[in-house]
Design a protein around this motif. Structure first.
Motif, PDB file in Angstrom:
ATOM      1  N   MET A  36      16.160 -89.603  15.353  1.00  0.00           N
ATOM      2  CA  MET A  36      16.940 -88.283  14.781  1.00  0.00           C
ATOM      3  C   MET A  36      16.100 -86.938  15.350  1.00  0.00           C
ATOM      4  SD  MET A  36      18.969 -88.003  11.587  1.00  0.00           S
ATOM      5  CE  MET A  36      18.040 -87.620  10.026  1.00  0.00           C
ATOM      6  N   LEU A  37      16.681 -85.895  15.364  1.00  0.00           N
ATOM      7  CA  LEU A  37      15.902 -84.874  16.121  1.00  0.00           C
ATOM      8  C   LEU A  37      16.017 -83.897  14.879  1.00  0.00           C
ATOM      9  CD1 LEU A  37      14.482 -83.122  18.230  1.00  0.00           C
ATOM     10  CD2 LEU A  37      16.799 -82.592  18.914  1.00  0.00           C
ATOM     11  N   ALA A  38      15.249 -83.082  14.271  1.00  0.00           N
ATOM     12  CA  ALA A  38      15.253 -82.047  13.343  1.00  0.00           C
ATOM     13  C   ALA A  38      14.978 -80.667  13.909  1.00  0.00           C
ATOM     14  CB  ALA A  38      14.248 -82.226  12.206  1.00  0.00           C
ATOM     15  N   VAL A  39      15.853 -79.842  13.997  1.00  0.00           N
ATOM     16  CA  VAL A  39      15.685 -78.278  14.678  1.00  0.00           C
ATOM     17  C   VAL A  39      15.508 -77.164  13.598  1.00  0.00           C
ATOM     18  CG1 VAL A  39      16.562 -76.606  16.336  1.00  0.00           C
ATOM     19  CG2 VAL A  39      16.894 -79.334  16.829  1.00  0.00           C
ATOM     20  N   ASP A  40      14.407 -76.701  13.638  1.00  0.00           N
ATOM     21  CA  ASP A  40      14.064 -75.543  12.743  1.00  0.00           C
ATOM     22  C   ASP A  40      14.810 -74.223  13.489  1.00  0.00           C
ATOM     23  OD1 ASP A  40      12.910 -76.672  10.414  1.00  0.00           O
ATOM     24  OD2 ASP A  40      11.192 -76.788  11.539  1.00  0.00           O
ATOM     25  N   LEU A  41      15.927 -73.500  12.793  1.00  0.00           N
ATOM     26  CA  LEU A  41      16.359 -72.549  13.206  1.00  0.00           C
ATOM     27  C   LEU A  41      15.856 -70.943  12.321  1.00  0.00           C
ATOM     28  CD1 LEU A  41      19.679 -73.739  14.492  1.00  0.00           C
ATOM     29  CD2 LEU A  41      17.901 -73.159  15.976  1.00  0.00           C
ATOM     30  N   THR A  42      15.667 -69.775  12.932  1.00  0.00           N
ATOM     31  CA  THR A  42      15.524 -68.800  12.148  1.00  0.00           C
ATOM     32  C   THR A  42      16.302 -67.744  12.846  1.00  0.00           C
ATOM     33  OG1 THR A  42      13.554 -68.430  13.551  1.00  0.00           O
ATOM     34  CG2 THR A  42      13.149 -69.250  11.192  1.00  0.00           C
ATOM     35  N   GLY A  43      17.782 -67.960  12.744  1.00  0.00           N
ATOM     36  CA  GLY A  43      18.605 -66.914  13.358  1.00  0.00           C
ATOM     37  C   GLY A  43      18.874 -67.133  14.730  1.00  0.00           C
ATOM     38  N   ASP A  44      18.093 -67.948  15.569  1.00  0.00           N
ATOM     39  CA  ASP A  44      18.427 -68.220  17.015  1.00  0.00           C
ATOM     40  C   ASP A  44      19.230 -69.407  16.954  1.00  0.00           C
ATOM     41  OD1 ASP A  44      16.548 -69.731  15.699  1.00  0.00           O
ATOM     42  OD2 ASP A  44      15.050 -70.094  17.428  1.00  0.00           O
TER      43      ASP A  44
ATOM     44  N   GLY B 244      29.474 -82.745  18.225  1.00  0.00           N
ATOM     45  CA  GLY B 244      29.477 -83.674  17.370  1.00  0.00           C
ATOM     46  C   GLY B 244      28.187 -84.358  16.830  1.00  0.00           C
ATOM     47  N   ALA B 245      27.143 -84.075  17.451  1.00  0.00           N
ATOM     48  CA  ALA B 245      25.796 -84.632  17.123  1.00  0.00           C
ATOM     49  C   ALA B 245      25.182 -84.416  16.133  1.00  0.00           C
ATOM     50  CB  ALA B 245      25.212 -84.544  18.593  1.00  0.00           C
ATOM     51  N   MET B 246      25.633 -83.127  15.377  1.00  0.00           N
ATOM     52  CA  MET B 246      24.995 -82.877  14.032  1.00  0.00           C
ATOM     53  C   MET B 246      25.179 -83.876  12.990  1.00  0.00           C
ATOM     54  SD  MET B 246      25.556 -81.487  10.929  1.00  0.00           S
ATOM     55  CE  MET B 246      27.123 -80.811  10.855  1.00  0.00           C
ATOM     56  N   VAL B 247      24.315 -84.254  12.256  1.00  0.00           N
ATOM     57  CA  VAL B 247      24.445 -85.275  11.425  1.00  0.00           C
ATOM     58  C   VAL B 247      24.248 -84.606   9.884  1.00  0.00           C
ATOM     59  CG1 VAL B 247      24.182 -87.660  12.393  1.00  0.00           C
ATOM     60  CG2 VAL B 247      22.281 -86.198  11.440  1.00  0.00           C
ATOM     61  N   ALA B 248      23.432 -83.445   9.899  1.00  0.00           N
ATOM     62  CA  ALA B 248      22.993 -83.063   8.713  1.00  0.00           C
ATOM     63  C   ALA B 248      22.382 -81.811   8.927  1.00  0.00           C
ATOM     64  CB  ALA B 248      22.142 -84.117   7.638  1.00  0.00           C
ATOM     65  N   TYR B 249      22.635 -80.752   7.833  1.00  0.00           N
ATOM     66  CA  TYR B 249      21.844 -79.430   7.850  1.00  0.00           C
ATOM     67  C   TYR B 249      21.559 -79.047   6.464  1.00  0.00           C
ATOM     68  CZ  TYR B 249      26.202 -76.904   7.161  1.00  0.00           C
ATOM     69  OH  TYR B 249      27.153 -76.194   6.922  1.00  0.00           O
ATOM     70  N   GLU B 250      20.156 -78.108   6.565  1.00  0.00           N
ATOM     71  CA  GLU B 250      19.996 -77.513   5.398  1.00  0.00           C
ATOM     72  C   GLU B 250      20.037 -76.123   5.595  1.00  0.00           C
ATOM     73  OE1 GLU B 250      16.892 -81.012   4.238  1.00  0.00           O
ATOM     74  OE2 GLU B 250      16.097 -79.001   4.957  1.00  0.00           O
TER      75      GLU B 250
ATOM     76  N   THR C 199      17.555 -75.949   8.810  1.00  0.00           N
ATOM     77  CA  THR C 199      17.142 -77.026   9.445  1.00  0.00           C
ATOM     78  C   THR C 199      18.322 -77.845   9.967  1.00  0.00           C
ATOM     79  OG1 THR C 199      14.995 -77.390   8.277  1.00  0.00           O
ATOM     80  CG2 THR C 199      15.540 -79.118   9.966  1.00  0.00           C
ATOM     81  N   CYS C 200      18.398 -78.129  11.293  1.00  0.00           N
ATOM     82  CA  CYS C 200      19.593 -79.036  11.504  1.00  0.00           C
ATOM     83  C   CYS C 200      19.151 -80.137  12.068  1.00  0.00           C
ATOM     84  CB  CYS C 200      20.428 -78.227  12.543  1.00  0.00           C
ATOM     85  SG  CYS C 200      22.172 -78.921  12.930  1.00  0.00           S
ATOM     86  N   TYR C 201      19.806 -81.222  11.716  1.00  0.00           N
ATOM     87  CA  TYR C 201      19.563 -82.775  12.257  1.00  0.00           C
ATOM     88  C   TYR C 201      20.554 -83.316  13.054  1.00  0.00           C
ATOM     89  CZ  TYR C 201      16.384 -82.396   8.375  1.00  0.00           C
ATOM     90  OH  TYR C 201      15.416 -81.950   7.447  1.00  0.00           O
ATOM     91  N   PHE C 202      20.052 -83.506  14.366  1.00  0.00           N
ATOM     92  CA  PHE C 202      21.100 -84.148  15.290  1.00  0.00           C
ATOM     93  C   PHE C 202      20.677 -85.850  15.535  1.00  0.00           C
ATOM     94  CE2 PHE C 202      20.347 -79.797  16.510  1.00  0.00           C
ATOM     95  CZ  PHE C 202      21.844 -79.458  16.244  1.00  0.00           C
ATOM     96  N   ALA C 203      21.664 -86.543  15.823  1.00  0.00           N
ATOM     97  CA  ALA C 203      21.455 -87.807  16.315  1.00  0.00           C
ATOM     98  C   ALA C 203      22.625 -88.311  16.961  1.00  0.00           C
ATOM     99  CB  ALA C 203      21.402 -88.650  14.963  1.00  0.00           C
ATOM    100  N   ASP C 204      22.520 -89.439  17.931  1.00  0.00           N
ATOM    101  CA  ASP C 204      23.583 -90.125  18.802  1.00  0.00           C
ATOM    102  C   ASP C 204      23.396 -91.427  18.794  1.00  0.00           C
ATOM    103  OD1 ASP C 204      25.817 -90.276  20.485  1.00  0.00           O
ATOM    104  OD2 ASP C 204      24.522 -89.758  22.179  1.00  0.00           O
ATOM    105  N   ARG C 205      24.495 -92.130  18.191  1.00  0.00           N
ATOM    106  CA  ARG C 205      24.229 -93.528  18.093  1.00  0.00           C
ATOM    107  C   ARG C 205      23.039 -94.279  18.019  1.00  0.00           C
ATOM    108  NH1 ARG C 205      27.441 -94.033  23.554  1.00  0.00           N
ATOM    109  NH2 ARG C 205      26.671 -92.037  23.438  1.00  0.00           N
ATOM    110  N   ALA C 206      22.244 -93.963  17.092  1.00  0.00           N
ATOM    111  CA  ALA C 206      20.964 -94.486  16.715  1.00  0.00           C
ATOM    112  C   ALA C 206      20.043 -94.846  18.012  1.00  0.00           C
ATOM    113  CB  ALA C 206      21.140 -95.770  16.145  1.00  0.00           C
ATOM    114  N   SER C 207      20.260 -93.717  19.015  1.00  0.00           N
ATOM    115  CA  SER C 207      19.560 -93.800  20.491  1.00  0.00           C
ATOM    116  C   SER C 207      18.203 -93.358  20.024  1.00  0.00           C
ATOM    117  CB  SER C 207      20.177 -93.273  21.364  1.00  0.00           C
ATOM    118  OG  SER C 207      21.084 -93.463  21.457  1.00  0.00           O
ATOM    119  N   GLU C 208      17.289 -93.775  20.716  1.00  0.00           N
ATOM    120  CA  GLU C 208      15.953 -92.985  20.882  1.00  0.00           C
ATOM    121  C   GLU C 208      15.918 -91.601  21.291  1.00  0.00           C
ATOM    122  OE1 GLU C 208      12.731 -94.232  19.840  1.00  0.00           O
ATOM    123  OE2 GLU C 208      13.580 -96.133  19.325  1.00  0.00           O
TER     124      GLU C 208
END
Lengths: 202, 226
Positions: free
Chosen positions: A1-9, A16-22, A60-69
């Motif tokens: 899973m990949l966590a991306v921090d966004l500050t307006g960017d 469809g890769a988003m699994v969760a976000y704060e 923070t947005c979390y991305f994942a795709d079929r449990a791949s690395e």
């Protein structure tokens, strides 16, 4: 899973890769991979189609795709060549496009074209199992199984190499008959598993 | 630049794991490998099907498994070779004048100093001799000492101990209701009435899941190895 921090960017990610976000996020489908009309037409023509969304906001947005690395690649102006199915997410500062790959693409059953990512920033690749990064130098060319190849950077020339000999034609092949040979200077990303290719699981 | 470790022809490990899923072989001579498990290589390496021409002598010495001949190739030459199998865990094991039986789908590669034979247990292969081999497992491998009873699906292989036998939970099967359940499936079975039983001295290799590494069925020849 990949966590991306966004500050307006914003970042571009596979649809469809988003699994969760704060926080506050907006998701906007980008037609034609955000490459404009020309990119849209090119992708349609080349079959290297990419469904991309733009994610913008704070949090923070979390991305994942079929449990791949997930493997992060930092680009400093170089060009990354990647199979479209293995590209998960890119910084919005990175430009994406398509390029002709020649026979290598057809051997993978992925078409004759591949996706390029260019600019400065980070891109996230997905692979089945942690990818192995292999350096190619002029003295040490590298041969890769077409089904295990996911991406490469740098000035590399690729040749489709068929180790087919007379015996292979009559049925008793070596089983590793097709390879891509990389020559030059650069890095090749290889996954520890093989996709189905047009030549079967070679 | 932060990011993954970059390997080149010199820094790739010598006969060791690159990560949990990929293994690097420093080839200088010959190795046997299962068809399609090579993902990349540096150097000059030739791949030949088993049972061909100039390899006859090698085959006579190291390969006694005609049912599986179509699944194996010989890598010959000098260079570094990366092996992997469908992102399963891979590990290498050393055999010192020993014998080891392994599920045929789990074995990826072995040195020709070992001799590969068909086990009398269907679906298993036996390696005899001294040398290194590489095997895949679904999840890490656990080593156990007999006496032990194991779930058939979790079994990867066994070394040095006598061939296992079946064990049925008779107390369960003898009961009237239990018997009906086990034989008809009505009411559901726990799925744990049947085990493989190991006795004697040796080591038993188990994987940490009951999902078997899919393989080509024994006796099947030709095809693309899918």
């Amino acid at each position: 899973m990949l966590a991306v921090d966004l500050t307006g960017d914003s970042v571009k990610a596979k649809n469809g890769a988003m699994v969760a976000y704060e926080g506050e996020m907006t998701f906007k489908k980008k037609t034609g991979g955000g490459e404009g009309l020309r990119g849209m037409v090119t992708r349609r023509l080349t079959g290297e189609q990419m469904a991309v969304m733009e994610v913008k906001g704070h949090g923070t947005c979390y991305f994942a795709d079929r449990a791949s690395e997930i493997n992060l690649v930092s680009l400093n102006g170089e060009k990354l060549y990647v199979e479209v199915g293995n590209l998960l997410c890119t910084d919005s500062a990175l430009r994406t496009g398509t390029s002709f790959t020649g026979l290598r693409g057809s051997s993978q059953g992925n078409g004759l074209f591949t996706t390029t990512v260019e600019g400065t920033g980070q891109a996230a690749l997905v692979s089945l199992g942690t990818a192995v990064v292999l350096r190619v130098t002029p003295q040490t060319p590298l041969q890769v199984d077409p089904g295990a190849y996911i991406a490469h950077t740098g000035g590399l020339e690729q040749h489709f190499q068929a180790g087919v000999n007379f015996r292979a034609l009559i049925g008793e092949s070596g089983g590793e008959s097709f390879q891509i040979r990389f020559e030059g200077d650069g890095l090749v990303y290889v996954q520890p598993s093989e996709r189905n290719t047009i030549g079967g699981e070679v | 630049m932060n990011g993954p470790v970059v390997h080149d022809a010199w820094t790739l490990p010598v006969d060791d794991n690159i990560n949990s899923y990929a293994f690097s072989v420093d080839l200088n001579g010959q190795w046997f490998l299962q068809r399609g498990k090579m993902v990349a290589y540096y150097g000059q390496i030739d791949f030949q099907g088993v049972g061909l021409g100039h390899l006859d002598h090698l085959i006579a010495h190291s390969f006694h498994s005609p049912l599986h001949a179509a699944e194996w190739v010989v890598a010959e030459g000098r260079g570094k070779m990366v092996l992997a199998d469908r992102a399963f865990d891979v590990n290498s094991y050393d055999l010192d004048d020993g014998n080891l039986s392994i599920r045929s789908g789990n074995l990826l590669a072995f040195q020709p100093s070992l001799s590969l034979k068909q086990s009398i247990v269907p679906g298993f292969l036996t390696l005899i001799g001294t040398g290194k081999f590489v095997a895949a497992s679904n999840g890490p491998v656990v080593f156990m000492e007999p006496p032990i009873r194991v779930d058939p699906q979790a079994l990867v292989g066994w070394a040095d101990c006598p061939t296992p036998c079946h064990h049925y939970d008779h107390a369960y099967l003898r009961g009237f209701l239990g018997g009906i359940r086990a034989h008809t499936g009505i009411g559901g079975a726990s799925g744990e009435e049947h085990q493989f039983e190991f006795v004697g001295a040796g080591t038993v290799l188990l994987q940490s899941t009951e999902e078997v590494v899919a393989e080509i069925s024994v006796g099947e020849t030709g095809g693309t190895g899918s």
